[in-house]
Enzyme design. Structure first.
Site, short mmCIF file in Angstrom:
data_model
loop_
_atom_site.label_atom_id
_atom_site.label_comp_id
_atom_site.label_asym_id
_atom_site.label_seq_id
_atom_site.Cartn_x
_atom_site.Cartn_y
_atom_site.Cartn_z
N GLU A 146 0.86 -1.18 0.00
CA GLU A 146 0.00 0.00 0.00
C GLU A 146 0.90 1.24 0.00
OE1 GLU A 146 -3.48 0.09 0.10
OE2 GLU A 146 -2.81 2.11 -0.41
N PHE A 251 9.06 16.63 -2.95
CA PHE A 251 9.87 16.03 -1.89
C PHE A 251 11.26 16.64 -1.80
CE2 PHE A 251 7.91 12.66 0.66
CZ PHE A 251 6.61 12.87 0.21
N CYS A 262 5.62 5.97 9.01
CA CYS A 262 6.19 5.12 7.95
C CYS A 262 7.66 5.37 7.66
CB CYS A 262 5.38 5.30 6.67
SG CYS A 262 3.74 4.60 6.82
C1 UDX Z 1 4.65 8.05 3.30
C2 UDX Z 1 4.74 7.72 1.80
O1 UDX Z 1 4.65 8.94 1.07
C3 UDX Z 1 3.61 6.80 1.42
O2 UDX Z 1 3.71 6.45 0.05
C4 UDX Z 1 3.70 5.55 2.26
O3 UDX Z 1 2.66 4.66 1.97
C5 UDX Z 1 3.68 5.90 3.75
O4 UDX Z 1 4.71 6.84 4.03
P1 UDX Z 1 3.18 9.66 4.83
O5 UDX Z 1 3.92 9.11 6.00
O6 UDX Z 1 1.70 9.82 4.90
O7 UDX Z 1 3.45 8.74 3.54
O8 UDX Z 1 3.80 11.09 4.56
P2 UDX Z 1 4.57 11.87 3.41
O9 UDX Z 1 3.63 12.76 2.71
O10 UDX Z 1 5.40 10.95 2.59
O11 UDX Z 1 5.53 12.78 4.31
C6 UDX Z 1 6.47 12.18 5.20
C7 UDX Z 1 7.24 13.21 5.96
O12 UDX Z 1 8.16 13.88 5.11
C8 UDX Z 1 6.41 14.30 6.63
O13 UDX Z 1 6.91 14.52 7.95
C9 UDX Z 1 6.65 15.51 5.76
O14 UDX Z 1 6.52 16.71 6.47
C10 UDX Z 1 8.09 15.28 5.31
N1 UDX Z 1 8.44 15.94 4.06
C11 UDX Z 1 7.78 15.65 2.89
C12 UDX Z 1 9.48 16.88 4.05
O15 UDX Z 1 10.10 17.15 5.08
N2 UDX Z 1 9.80 17.48 2.86
C13 UDX Z 1 9.17 17.20 1.70
O16 UDX Z 1 9.53 17.79 0.68
C14 UDX Z 1 8.12 16.27 1.72
#
Ligand code: UDX
Length: 436
Positions: A146, A251, A262
């Site tokens: 997923e 990202f 995650c």
């Molecule tokens: C992540 C994966 O994206 C998803 O595909 C997987 O199934 C589960 O893990 P999620 O944990 O919901 O999803 O969050 P995500 O949107 O990936 O962000 C993760 C972390 O990275 C957050 O703390 C966010 O603030 C941080 N982040 C994201 C950054 O610091 N910089 C960025 O540019 C993007």
């Protein structure tokens, strides 16, 4: 089709409701009675946009129900395993207790021809081991990772950007892949890539994707560290390299880094698994990815301290955000709360506000002061730090209005999400992460 979803946490609850929303008859099963009671009443146990609506709709239509009784899985064509695989308490590896328990308790109810679809994020090699047990019942195990993002979980489940099915070799595997195609019929019909592969590849797709995303974030945060000693601006740098289609801008948001349920645990579990496989060096860089990530939390707290000439003792610091990212009430491994706790530890009087995550935050860190109303939280602040880029802070907070509430004029932008020029124009001393 009749489906069972075992494990009704984040992944399972969303999956069950989303599957009902596309027409399946779904039973969600979990050992947690409180969670099941709340879901059965159509109440989502966590904040996720769009989930309450599809829960209510599913329950009202009779297509969605929840129970603690595993026997109710009997008769379903496909059984999804969506239980958690948290980090072990005494190591980096994933704790497989819940996956093993779910499969053990499901096995007595499996019929020949059933499909068991693993969705949990597991160490590579898990599915091959579980398949030995599942096959004895005449059922087929598939691995169907997923990729949902919190905050977009409903959309990501119903309309994913790809579907992956790890299946056994031969006709049995082909049949199981067809069953999954039927489950995900709306996405398949619109041409969503559907990748049929072996177990190990399917398991690795998930951890590789998360490792890549974590690496991308830590890469730009490493650039932020270099920018900090050279006077460069990491946000402009990210824009410029992001125009290269091979790199892409997404990202590349530098700031206090990644957290949540995650990315942090998945890269650690991946390292641990690679070491078990004798290939620790192949992903040794993930340790560095983790270290860079954690340094940025420290750096954000340090910026606040520097702004107060090296001492935040008895300073009123307002922390905007507690969730690990916007559109979520999840505080698992939240960089935002980590920064708040560090400032508290340094003697600051910390007030935290967040549109959704305050209840969870207060349960985990009762030592901090929590104020639900953003403006109330800002009143009398000596300094402000933005740690979760909610629209309430990023777009909707006018710097002049914030200045009318706060006592001091120090703002630290832990997510590089504020308009630095506008905040400076309103009299604030602005500090970004890796930008002048
Ligand atoms: C992540 C994966 O994206 C998803 O595909 C997987 O199934 C589960 O893990 P999620 O944990 O919901 O999803 O969050 P995500 O949107 O990936 O962000 C993760 C972390 O990275 C957050 O703390 C966010 O603030 C941080 N982040 C994201 C950054 O610091 N910089 C960025 O540019 C993007």
């Amino acid at each position: 089709m009749r489906l069972s979803v075992i494990g009704c946490g984040y992944l399972g609850a969303v999956h069950a409701a989303a599957m009902a929303s596309i027409g399946h008859d779904v039973v969600g099963i979990d050992v947690d009675e409180r969670k099941i009671a709340s879901l059965a009443q159509g109440e989502a146990p966590f904040f996720e946009p769009g989930l309450p609506e599809i829960l209510a709709e599913g329950i009202a239509s009779g297509r969605l129900r929840f129970t603690t009784d595993m026997a109710e899985a009997q008769g379903a064509d496909v059984h999804f395993i969506g239980v958690g695989t948290p980090q072990q308490k005494d190591g980096y590896a994933a704790d497989m207790t819940y996956v093993n328990a779910a499969v053990d308790s499901l096995i007595p109810y499996l019929r020949p021809g059933d499909v068991v679809a693993g969705k949990s994020t597991v160490p590579v090699g898990t599915a091959a081991g579980l398949a030995e047990r599942v096959t004895l019942t005449g059922a087929t195990l598939v691995w169907n990772p997923e990729f949902l993002r919190e905050g977009f979980a409903v959309k990501d489940t119903v309309d994913p950007d790809r579907l992956v099915a790890g299946v056994p070799e031969g006709e049995e595997g082909e049949r199981a892949a067809d069953v999954l195609r039927e489950v995900y019929h709306p996405a398949v019909a619109k041409g969503t890539p559907f990748i049929v592969t072996d177990y190990a590849t399917a398991e690795l797709v998930k951890v590789a994707a998360n490792a890549f995303l974590a690496t991308k974030i830590s890469f730009i945060n490493a650039m932020a560290e270099i920018a900090e000693v050279t006077g460069a601006d990491v946000t402009q740098l990210a824009d410029a390299i992001g125009h290269d289609a091979r790199i892409g801008r997404r990202f590349l948001g530098a700031g206090i880094g990644f957290g949540g349920g995650c990315l942090p645990k998945d890269i650690r579990a991946f390292s641990a698994r690679a070491e078990e496989l004798g290939r620790g060096e192949s992903v040794a860089f993930l340790r560095e990815v983790d270290a860079i990530n954690l340094r940025r939390r420290e750096r954000a707290a340090q910026l606040v301290v520097e702004a107060f000439d090296g001492n935040v003792f008895k300073k009123n610091i307002t922390v905007l955000g507690a969730a690990f990212k916007p559109h979520s009430d999840d505080i698992r491994d939240s960089p935002a709360l980590d920064v708040a706790v560090r400032l508290h530890g340094l003697g600051a009087w910390v007030t935290v506000t967040d549109p959704e995550a305050l209840g969870n935050a207060a349960r985990m860190h009762p030592q901090l002061n929590y104020v639900a109303d953003r403006d109330e939280a800002l009143r009398g602040a000596d300094g402000v730090i933005v740690v979760t880029e909610w629209d309430e802070y990023r777009r909707e907070l006018d710097p002049a209005h914030a200045a009318s509430l706060a006592t001091g004029r120090v703002v630290v932008d832990g997510r590089n999400c504020l308009d630095a020029t506008a905040w400076r124009a309103a009299g604030w001393t602005y500090y970004g992460m890796g930008r002048p």
